[in-house]
Design an enzyme around this catalytic site. Structure first.
Site, mmCIF file in Angstrom:
data_model
loop_
_atom_site.group_PDB
_atom_site.id
_atom_site.type_symbol
_atom_site.label_atom_id
_atom_site.label_comp_id
_atom_site.label_asym_id
_atom_site.label_seq_id
_atom_site.Cartn_x
_atom_site.Cartn_y
_atom_site.Cartn_z
ATOM 1 N N ASN A 109 -3.466 -10.411 7.484
ATOM 2 C CA ASN A 109 -3.167 -9.142 8.157
ATOM 3 C C ASN A 109 -4.326 -8.476 8.891
ATOM 4 O OD1 ASN A 109 -0.618 -9.519 7.264
ATOM 5 N ND2 ASN A 109 -0.653 -7.973 5.648
ATOM 6 N N GLN A 162 -4.452 -7.193 -5.715
ATOM 7 C CA GLN A 162 -4.844 -7.772 -4.434
ATOM 8 C C GLN A 162 -6.205 -7.213 -4.021
ATOM 9 O OE1 GLN A 162 -2.995 -6.703 -0.654
ATOM 10 N NE2 GLN A 162 -2.689 -8.872 -0.191
ATOM 11 N N TYR A 168 -7.522 -8.129 8.174
ATOM 12 C CA TYR A 168 -8.618 -7.480 7.437
ATOM 13 C C TYR A 168 -9.847 -8.407 7.404
ATOM 14 C CZ TYR A 168 -5.074 -4.059 6.470
ATOM 15 O OH TYR A 168 -4.105 -3.100 6.638
ATOM 16 N N HIS A 203 -6.995 -11.053 -0.590
ATOM 17 C CA HIS A 203 -6.302 -10.655 0.641
ATOM 18 C C HIS A 203 -7.069 -11.231 1.828
ATOM 19 C CE1 HIS A 203 -3.915 -8.590 3.441
ATOM 20 N NE2 HIS A 203 -3.972 -7.348 2.981
ATOM 21 N N THR A 263 0.850 -1.199 0.000
ATOM 22 C CA THR A 263 0.000 0.000 0.000
ATOM 23 C C THR A 263 0.881 1.244 0.000
ATOM 24 O OG1 THR A 263 -1.841 -1.093 1.063
ATOM 25 C CG2 THR A 263 -1.644 1.272 1.458
ATOM 26 N N ASN A 302 -2.706 -5.389 12.855
ATOM 27 C CA ASN A 302 -4.060 -4.846 12.970
ATOM 28 C C ASN A 302 -4.851 -5.471 14.121
ATOM 29 O OD1 ASN A 302 -4.023 -2.875 10.874
ATOM 30 N ND2 ASN A 302 -3.968 -4.567 9.415
ATOM 31 N N GLY A 358 8.872 -7.511 -0.111
ATOM 32 C CA GLY A 358 8.100 -6.284 0.059
ATOM 33 C C GLY A 358 8.978 -5.058 0.067
ATOM 34 N N ARG A 359 9.516 -4.726 1.264
ATOM 35 C CA ARG A 359 10.251 -3.473 1.422
ATOM 36 C C ARG A 359 11.409 -3.344 0.445
ATOM 37 N NH1 ARG A 359 10.333 -4.636 7.693
ATOM 38 N NH2 ARG A 359 10.291 -6.686 6.711
ATOM 39 N N ARG A 390 -3.742 -14.839 -0.066
ATOM 40 C CA ARG A 390 -2.712 -14.528 0.925
ATOM 41 C C ARG A 390 -3.248 -14.798 2.325
ATOM 42 N NH1 ARG A 390 1.194 -9.263 2.145
ATOM 43 N NH2 ARG A 390 3.049 -10.531 1.787
#
Ligand code: FNR
Length: 372
Positions: free
Chosen positions: A183, A100, A185, A180, A28, A240, A327-328, A232
């Site tokens: 995490n 996603q 959600y 998704h 994101t 979260n 990712g990063r 995922r």
């Protein structure tokens, strides 16, 4: 002759032939005002098209699925048109890209919801978590708002929103979608006891808590074909404010149910998303998870994520993973594949430009060639 698989070997995954096993993880970046993808986003993704597969940033399936400022959506014509620029740019550069699909559930703020209504969730339990609003162009972290519990009769509408967004994804030129379910959600909220205290067919025993996930998977695979769909999962991340009393049997049940549905891939976040890979207080056996999937006939690719570098990725491939998501390191290294191949060096990612803003910290990280 050595038969060792490397990150740079091509592979067939579902409907796709991937140039390599390096996947760009969903990230994101809050650079889509009014939820519409921009030309700058097309440049950003095109720069990263040497990944075997790009998974876009999480993308809202409906206006109520939204939980952060300036994240993109996939429920209206302007959004489809915006995404077309992205998919065309990535395809022109020889890449593959899935989007996603995201419903945040309770990880939202009334300011981001239609008519400032409460966000929806399995149960009316506020998450110990924050969301990002953008105030005067700067990210501002705010506690999430208290949600309201979805009524049983509203759930088919949520499933329909997922189906519709998946169809829109294909219309926008995506190679497929990633669901998704990680995490903390909406789908993860239904799965886990910490967020789900429902008394209907969607709460209580594991089979009930996994019902929404499986309904969404079936709806999407029927609509666009299972070989274009990945999912995922994050069995133990506390991201979260999510928690489950007994994740091992829960996720083994989930992957066994997914096995006969012939998804292209399962994407597993190991440990705490963006944090430690091992959580002493939340032990989890990922090998047993994979065995449960394969013993049930699951043939989808096994994608791993969280804190991977080249040596750890090679270890994972040697142990039977098919794909590794970064990712990063993809934020700061548009040519991550070339840099991994060369053994580095790697640009450092700047956290302050992760969420919101413009080209700075987004499309201006140099490639090896540009760094000279
Ligand atoms: C993320 N992550 C994430 N995960 C996800 O499923 N959807 C998303 O939209 C995002 N967004 C996001 C934004 C930013 C700025 C970061 C840093 C992370 C989690 C990400 O995909 C990945 O799981 C973690 O970053 C761990 O992988 P790495 O960075 O250690 O390779």
């Amino acid at each position: 002759m050595s038969t060792t698989t490397t990150l740079f070997d091509p592979t067939e995954v579902g409907a796709w032939r991937l140039h390599n096993r390096v996947v760009m993880a969903p990230l994101t970046r809050n650079r889509a005002p009014d939820a519409i993808p921009t030309d700058l986003m097309a440049t950003y993704y095109e720069q990263r098209a040497s990944a075997g597969l790009i998974i876009t940033e999480a993308t809202a399936i409906s206006p109520t699925a939204q939980g952060y400022a300036d994240v993109p959506g996939l429920y209206g014509t302007e959004q489809i048109d915006g995404w077309k620029k992205v998919t065309h740019a990535v395809h022109r550069a020889g890449g593959k890209i899935v989007t996603q699909l995201w419903h945040v559930g309770r990880i939202s703020h009334v300011e981001l919801q239609p008519d400032h209504q409460k966000p929806v969730a399995p149960s009316a339990i506020r998450a110990e978590a924050q969301t990002v609003l953008i105030k005067e162009g700067k990210p501002e972290f705010q506690p999430t708002s208290e949600p309201r519990a979805l009524r049983s009769e509203e759930i088919p509408g949520i499933v329909q929103d997922y189906r519709h967004a998946a169809q829109n994804a294909i219309a926008a030129g995506f190679d497929g979608v990633e669901i998704h379910a990680a995490n903390g959600y909406l789908i993860d909220q239904f799965l886990k006891t910490g967020a789900n205290q429902r008394k209907d067919d969607y709460g209580g025993p594991i089979e009930n808590r996994a019902r929404l996930l499986l309904e969404v998977v079936r709806a999407i695979t029927e609509a666009i074909g299972a070989d274009r769909v990945g999912i995922r999962l994050s069995p133990v991340t506390p991201a979260n404010g999510i928690d489950d009393a007994d994740p091992q049997p829960l996720f083994e049940y989930v992957v066994k149910q997914l096995a006969p549905l012939h998804l292209a891939y399962l994407h597993i976040i190991e440990g705490s998303t963006g944090g430690p890979r091992e959580l002493p207080e939340r032990p989890f056996d990922y090998g047993a998870l994979k065995t449960a999937y394969q013993m049930a006939g699951g043939k989808g690719a096994w994608m791993v994520n969280n804190g991977y570098d080249l040596p750890l990725a090679n270890e994972a491939l040697a142990e039977g993973a098919d794909l590794v998501a970064f990712g990063r390191s993809f934020i700061s290294n548009p040519d991550l594949v070339a840099r991994l191949r060369a053994g580095g060096p790697f640009n450092k990612a700047h956290r302050v430009t992760f969420y919101g803003g413009g080209a700075e910290g987004y499309t201006d990280y140099p490639t090896l060639d540009q760094a000279g």
